[in-house]
Design a protein around this motif. Structure first.
Motif, PDB file in Angstrom:
ATOM      1  N   ASP A  62      19.411  -7.416  40.350  1.00  0.00           N
ATOM      2  CA  ASP A  62      19.177  -8.169  39.117  1.00  0.00           C
ATOM      3  C   ASP A  62      17.984  -7.630  38.315  1.00  0.00           C
ATOM      4  O   ASP A  62      17.454  -8.328  37.443  1.00  0.00           O
ATOM      5  CB  ASP A  62      18.975  -9.663  39.439  1.00  0.00           C
ATOM      6  N   ALA A  63      17.569  -6.387  38.586  1.00  0.00           N
ATOM      7  CA  ALA A  63      16.431  -5.823  37.822  1.00  0.00           C
ATOM      8  C   ALA A  63      16.927  -5.198  36.516  1.00  0.00           C
ATOM      9  O   ALA A  63      18.050  -4.682  36.453  1.00  0.00           O
ATOM     10  CB  ALA A  63      15.725  -4.763  38.654  1.00  0.00           C
ATOM     11  N   THR A  64      16.083  -5.253  35.486  1.00  0.00           N
ATOM     12  CA  THR A  64      16.381  -4.555  34.237  1.00  0.00           C
ATOM     13  C   THR A  64      15.841  -3.138  34.380  1.00  0.00           C
ATOM     14  O   THR A  64      14.654  -2.947  34.682  1.00  0.00           O
ATOM     15  CB  THR A  64      15.668  -5.251  33.053  1.00  0.00           C
ATOM     16  N   ILE A  65      16.712  -2.143  34.195  1.00  0.00           N
ATOM     17  CA  ILE A  65      16.284  -0.745  34.378  1.00  0.00           C
ATOM     18  C   ILE A  65      15.840  -0.172  33.033  1.00  0.00           C
ATOM     19  O   ILE A  65      16.536  -0.321  32.026  1.00  0.00           O
ATOM     20  CB  ILE A  65      17.428   0.077  35.009  1.00  0.00           C
ATOM     21  N   ILE A  66      14.648   0.435  33.027  1.00  0.00           N
ATOM     22  CA  ILE A  66      14.125   1.019  31.786  1.00  0.00           C
ATOM     23  C   ILE A  66      13.841   2.505  32.024  1.00  0.00           C
ATOM     24  O   ILE A  66      13.092   2.853  32.940  1.00  0.00           O
ATOM     25  CB  ILE A  66      12.826   0.307  31.332  1.00  0.00           C
ATOM     26  N   ASP A  67      14.451   3.363  31.219  1.00  0.00           N
ATOM     27  CA  ASP A  67      14.177   4.798  31.322  1.00  0.00           C
ATOM     28  C   ASP A  67      12.951   5.110  30.465  1.00  0.00           C
ATOM     29  O   ASP A  67      12.972   4.941  29.246  1.00  0.00           O
ATOM     30  CB  ASP A  67      15.395   5.604  30.847  1.00  0.00           C
ATOM     31  N   THR A  68      11.880   5.557  31.117  1.00  0.00           N
ATOM     32  CA  THR A  68      10.606   5.749  30.401  1.00  0.00           C
ATOM     33  C   THR A  68      10.327   7.225  30.088  1.00  0.00           C
ATOM     34  O   THR A  68       9.230   7.568  29.681  1.00  0.00           O
ATOM     35  CB  THR A  68       9.416   5.185  31.230  1.00  0.00           C
ATOM     36  N   THR A  69      11.341   8.092  30.303  1.00  0.00           N
ATOM     37  CA  THR A  69      11.096   9.537  30.129  1.00  0.00           C
ATOM     38  C   THR A  69      10.578   9.863  28.736  1.00  0.00           C
ATOM     39  O   THR A  69       9.627  10.623  28.595  1.00  0.00           O
ATOM     40  CB  THR A  69      12.401  10.339  30.403  1.00  0.00           C
ATOM     41  N   ASN A  70      11.207   9.280  27.699  1.00  0.00           N
ATOM     42  CA  ASN A  70      10.842   9.676  26.339  1.00  0.00           C
ATOM     43  C   ASN A  70      10.141   8.581  25.555  1.00  0.00           C
ATOM     44  O   ASN A  70      10.070   8.647  24.329  1.00  0.00           O
ATOM     45  CB  ASN A  70      12.101  10.133  25.577  1.00  0.00           C
ATOM     46  N   ILE A  71       9.641   7.562  26.232  1.00  0.00           N
ATOM     47  CA  ILE A  71       8.930   6.517  25.495  1.00  0.00           C
ATOM     48  C   ILE A  71       7.541   6.286  26.089  1.00  0.00           C
ATOM     49  O   ILE A  71       7.306   6.560  27.262  1.00  0.00           O
ATOM     50  CB  ILE A  71       9.731   5.183  25.402  1.00  0.00           C
ATOM     51  N   SER A  72       6.637   5.798  25.239  1.00  0.00           N
ATOM     52  CA  SER A  72       5.255   5.609  25.693  1.00  0.00           C
ATOM     53  C   SER A  72       5.142   4.323  26.511  1.00  0.00           C
ATOM     54  O   SER A  72       6.030   3.462  26.469  1.00  0.00           O
ATOM     55  CB  SER A  72       4.337   5.513  24.474  1.00  0.00           C
ATOM     56  N   ALA A  73       4.004   4.195  27.210  1.00  0.00           N
ATOM     57  CA  ALA A  73       3.768   2.988  28.009  1.00  0.00           C
ATOM     58  C   ALA A  73       3.788   1.748  27.112  1.00  0.00           C
ATOM     59  O   ALA A  73       4.322   0.704  27.502  1.00  0.00           O
ATOM     60  CB  ALA A  73       2.430   3.108  28.735  1.00  0.00           C
ATOM     61  N   ASP A  74       3.235   1.865  25.882  1.00  0.00           N
ATOM     62  CA  ASP A  74       3.233   0.705  24.973  1.00  0.00           C
ATOM     63  C   ASP A  74       4.659   0.290  24.615  1.00  0.00           C
ATOM     64  O   ASP A  74       4.965  -0.894  24.517  1.00  0.00           O
ATOM     65  CB  ASP A  74       2.444   1.029  23.694  1.00  0.00           C
ATOM     66  N   GLU A  75       5.518   1.299  24.426  1.00  0.00           N
ATOM     67  CA  GLU A  75       6.918   0.977  24.103  1.00  0.00           C
ATOM     68  C   GLU A  75       7.621   0.308  25.290  1.00  0.00           C
ATOM     69  O   GLU A  75       8.447  -0.589  25.114  1.00  0.00           O
ATOM     70  CB  GLU A  75       7.670   2.246  23.685  1.00  0.00           C
TER      71      GLU A  75
END
Ligand code: C5P
Length: 219
Positions: A193-206
């Motif tokens: 039930d986790a939301t998966i976020i791909d952080t490869t091309n986005i900043s920590a703030d995003e």
């Protein structure tokens, strides 16, 4: 309210958890630092981690405290905060090895649940959403390409004044991923039930904005 953020080494969990903690005004716990603290203690005391009884003794004698202060998570030894000692690559590798030992996981899981009993908190690590807090209110899992994670780890260590090569860092992350994903207890994997976020091309703030949007949409 419990928020969990899991993911592999170098996926930006700590930065995201710290920023989210500032935004929400609730503490965050960096559970990797807890595993690193046990590894550091074993190294400092020349403990042979292959022997189970040595580990059990080490855990009961370990004179290390875990504290939260504002948006900081602090590991204290003898009244002094540990920082650089925990982040050298040797301690990271040892942490990943000791993280396979059931007694160590049981000990730290208990400490993590105790920290949660004080109030709302963000927990970042590998097994927060799957094992330690399966009932968490919000669960996130960060994924990032291997190359990007190695780049980030090199930069992070440089900021701490530690110089490492890109190739060696990439290899050590690969090895750590393998150990973390394939261990018998609490392997690294997203909770269903986790939301998966791909952080490869986005900043920590995003990433933080994505998390906040997802949280406000969920309730
Ligand atoms: O996150 P960090 O790289 O500091 O974690 C160090 C090691 O501690 C990881 O490679 C992993 O083996 C272990 N760990 C764990 N479970 C957690 C957090 C960290 O097994 N919740």
């Amino acid at each position: 309210m419990i928020i969990t953020i899991d993911g592999p080494a170098g996926s930006g969990k700590s930065t995201v958890a710290r920023k989210l903690s500032e935004r929400l005004g609730i503490p965050y716990i960096e559970t990797g630092a807890m595993y690193r603290a046990v590894a550091w203690w074993c190294k400092k005391n020349n403990i042979d981690i292959e022997k189970r009884e040595n580990i059990i003794n080490a855990l009961s004698n370990m004179n290390v405290r875990f504290l939260t202060a504002g948006a900081s998570f602090i590991v204290m030894h003898d009244g002094v905060p540990l920082n650089d000692e925990l982040y050298n690559p040797e301690v990271g590798d040892l942490a990943s090895r000791i993280a396979q030992i059931p007694e160590v996981r049981k000990f730290l899981t208990y400490r993590q649940r105790t920290l949660a009993s004080y109030g709302s908190c963000i927990f970042e690590g590998r097994d927060m959403g799957t094992v330690v807090f399966p009932e968490a209110d919000y669960k996130f899992y960060l994924v990032t390409s291997l190359e990007e994670r190695a780049k980030r780890r090199v930069r992070q260590l440089e900021e701490k004044g530690i110089k490492v090569s890109f190739e060696e860092t990439l290899e050590s992350i690969k090895k750590r991923d393998y150990q973390d994903e394939n261990r018998e207890i609490a392997p690294l994997k997203p909770a269903p039930d986790a939301t998966i976020i791909d952080t490869t091309n986005i900043s920590a703030d995003e990433v933080v904005e994505t998390i906040l949007t997802s949280m406000s949409g969920a309730h």
